[in-house]
Enzyme design. Structure first.
Site, PDB file in Angstrom:
ATOM      1  N   ASP A 171       0.701  -1.151  -0.032  1.00 53.41           N
ATOM      2  CA  ASP A 171      -0.072  -0.070  -0.082  1.00 53.41           C
ATOM      3  C   ASP A 171       0.784   1.080   0.015  1.00 53.41           C
ATOM      4  O   ASP A 171       0.370   2.113  -0.760  1.00 53.41           O
ATOM      5  CB  ASP A 171      -0.862  -0.057   1.357  1.00 53.41           C
ATOM      6  CG  ASP A 171      -1.681  -1.270   1.569  1.00 53.41           C
ATOM      7  OD1 ASP A 171      -2.475  -1.665   0.476  1.00 53.41           O
ATOM      8  OD2 ASP A 171      -1.450  -2.180   2.367  1.00 53.41           O
ATOM      9  N   HIS A 199      -4.804  -3.458   6.044  1.00 45.98           N
ATOM     10  CA  HIS A 199      -4.590  -3.507   4.796  1.00 45.98           C
ATOM     11  C   HIS A 199      -5.965  -4.003   4.055  1.00 45.98           C
ATOM     12  O   HIS A 199      -6.325  -5.044   3.814  1.00 45.98           O
ATOM     13  CB  HIS A 199      -3.671  -4.674   4.537  1.00 45.98           C
ATOM     14  CG  HIS A 199      -3.447  -5.125   3.039  1.00 45.98           C
ATOM     15  ND1 HIS A 199      -2.966  -4.249   2.265  1.00 45.98           N
ATOM     16  CD2 HIS A 199      -3.856  -6.366   2.489  1.00 45.98           C
ATOM     17  CE1 HIS A 199      -3.161  -4.955   0.997  1.00 45.98           C
ATOM     18  NE2 HIS A 199      -3.312  -6.110   1.220  1.00 45.98           N
TER      19      HIS A 199
END
Ligand code: NAD
Ligand code: LMR
Length: 337
Positions: A171, A199
């Site tokens: 990410d 996440h």
């Protein structure tokens, strides 16, 4: 098995690196990067201890992967263990990369995997605690990785919770690329972008502290609406976009992020995003694993950076991703004993 014969070899003792899901997609990139020295450096030999399901096809595929590793003749690869037995895989492991678990398919959220994949982390958490090296560092990749990490860590008595980390580096990398593209600069010009929380689509890529060529990103990209909506959503939903495009979840980029995650943890002074036990920092529930910025203090050791400022938007995003993590904690509370 590769033999140590090149001038690039060092006299360092090999690190034992256990990797699960070794015949899967991610590992088809990851193992070769580790063996090539991308994770621990070009002077650090490794022994790969590879775990797969006790299934004929999976073990045959693992055998093929090990044959290909041999065929690369990596000077740093001092051994390969192939096994379906967790005790053998995790024995004396210095680092465990826990990749093995089911990926989601189109239309699923990562949290839909909780019940199936959570059980894997109960078993593996117990075995790691029993047989891995004392200083063992765990990097959880299998989804939903924050909560799987919490489940694995909860099985431990010997290995402390702060040795259990989950991967939000993909990410962070995605966020850096999106900011660079929007600003029309190179990725290396983007810094100080960290991921807070889960996440999952609720994660907060903290653009408010990011810099572009050393200047505040919010002064370079003045379109605040783009930052708050398009940017956050693109990063948060990138995994689903890749599944929609490829029909399969991200693999090479996930492997690359796992290399970055551990490599940064082996690089004193590196500042990067890790999901760790929050202990209440940044307003997270103390028991959840949340992405946050950390600084590596020595190879394999880190401390959380506690004082990054949060504006009102950041606080509201953190509240959302925290609520999701607390929901996941409630769903798996029976797995935490
Ligand atoms: P894959 O299906 O290609 O491979 C998974 C492998 O794990 C398979 O070979 C399977 O046999 C093995 N496996 C399953 N249970 C196991 C067990 N108990 N012990 C050992 N091996 C086991 O999947 P993939 O694409 O490699 O993805 C693996 C996981 O990583 C998924 O959960 C996926 O969602 C996750 N992922 C996480 C991130 C992240 O950023 N955190 C990114 C991408 C993928
Ligand atoms: C990703 O972010 O690409 C992975 O977590 C796979 C997924 O399910 O989104």
């Amino acid at each position: 098995m590769s033999t140590c014969c090149s001038s690039t070899c060092s006299s360092k003792a090999p690190l034992r690196v256990a990797v699960t899901g070794a015949a899967g997609q991610i590992c088809y990139s990851l193992l070769f990067r580790i063996a090539n020295g991308d994770m621990f450096g070009k002077d650090q030999p490794v022994i790969l201890q590879l775990l797969e399901r006790n299934d004929e096809k999976a073990l045959a595929a693992l055998k093929g992967v090990a044959m290909e590793l041999d065929d690369c003749a990596f000077p740093l690869l001092h051994g390969i263990v192939q096994t379906a037995d967790a005790e053998t895989a995790f024995k004396d492991a210095n680092v465990c990369c826990l990749v093995g678990s089911k990926p989601r398919g189109p239309g699923m959220e990562r949290a839909d995997l909780l019940k199936d994949n959570g059980n894997i982390f109960i078993g593996q958490g117990k075995v790691i605690d029993a047989v891995a090296a004392d200083n063992c560092l765990v990097a959880v990749v299998g989804n939903p990785c924050n909560t799987n990490c919490m489940i694995g860590a909860a099985q431990g008595k010997r290995i402390k919770a702060d040795r259990w980390t989950a991967m939000v580096r993909l990410d962070q990398n995605r966020a850096a690329s999106q900011l660079a593209q929007k600003a029309g600069v190179k990725v290396k010009d983007v810094s100080d972008i960290f991921i807070y929380g889960n996440h999952s689509p609720t994660m907060f890529p903290g653009f408010h502290n990011a810099k572009i060529k050393g200047q505040k990103a919010t002064e370079v990209i003045t379109d605040r609406a783009w930052l708050e909506t398009t940017f956050c959503e693109t990063v948060g939903k990138r995994g689903a976009a890749i599944i929609a495009a490829r029909g399969l979840s991200s693999a090479a980029s996930a492997a690359n992020a796992c290399v970055d995650h551990v490599r940064s943890l082996w690089t004193p002074g590196a500042i990067h995003s890790l999901a760790v036990k929050s202990n209440g920092l940044y307003g997270f529930h103390p028991d959840v694993w949340a992405g946050m910025p950390v600084k590596t203090t020595a190879p394999g050791q880190y401390e959380v950076i506690k004082d990054h400022p949060m504006d009102e938007f950041a606080k509201s995003m953190i509240a959302k991703t925290n609520a999701e993590l607390v929901g996941e904690l409630d769903t798996v509370k029976d797995m935490l004993k």
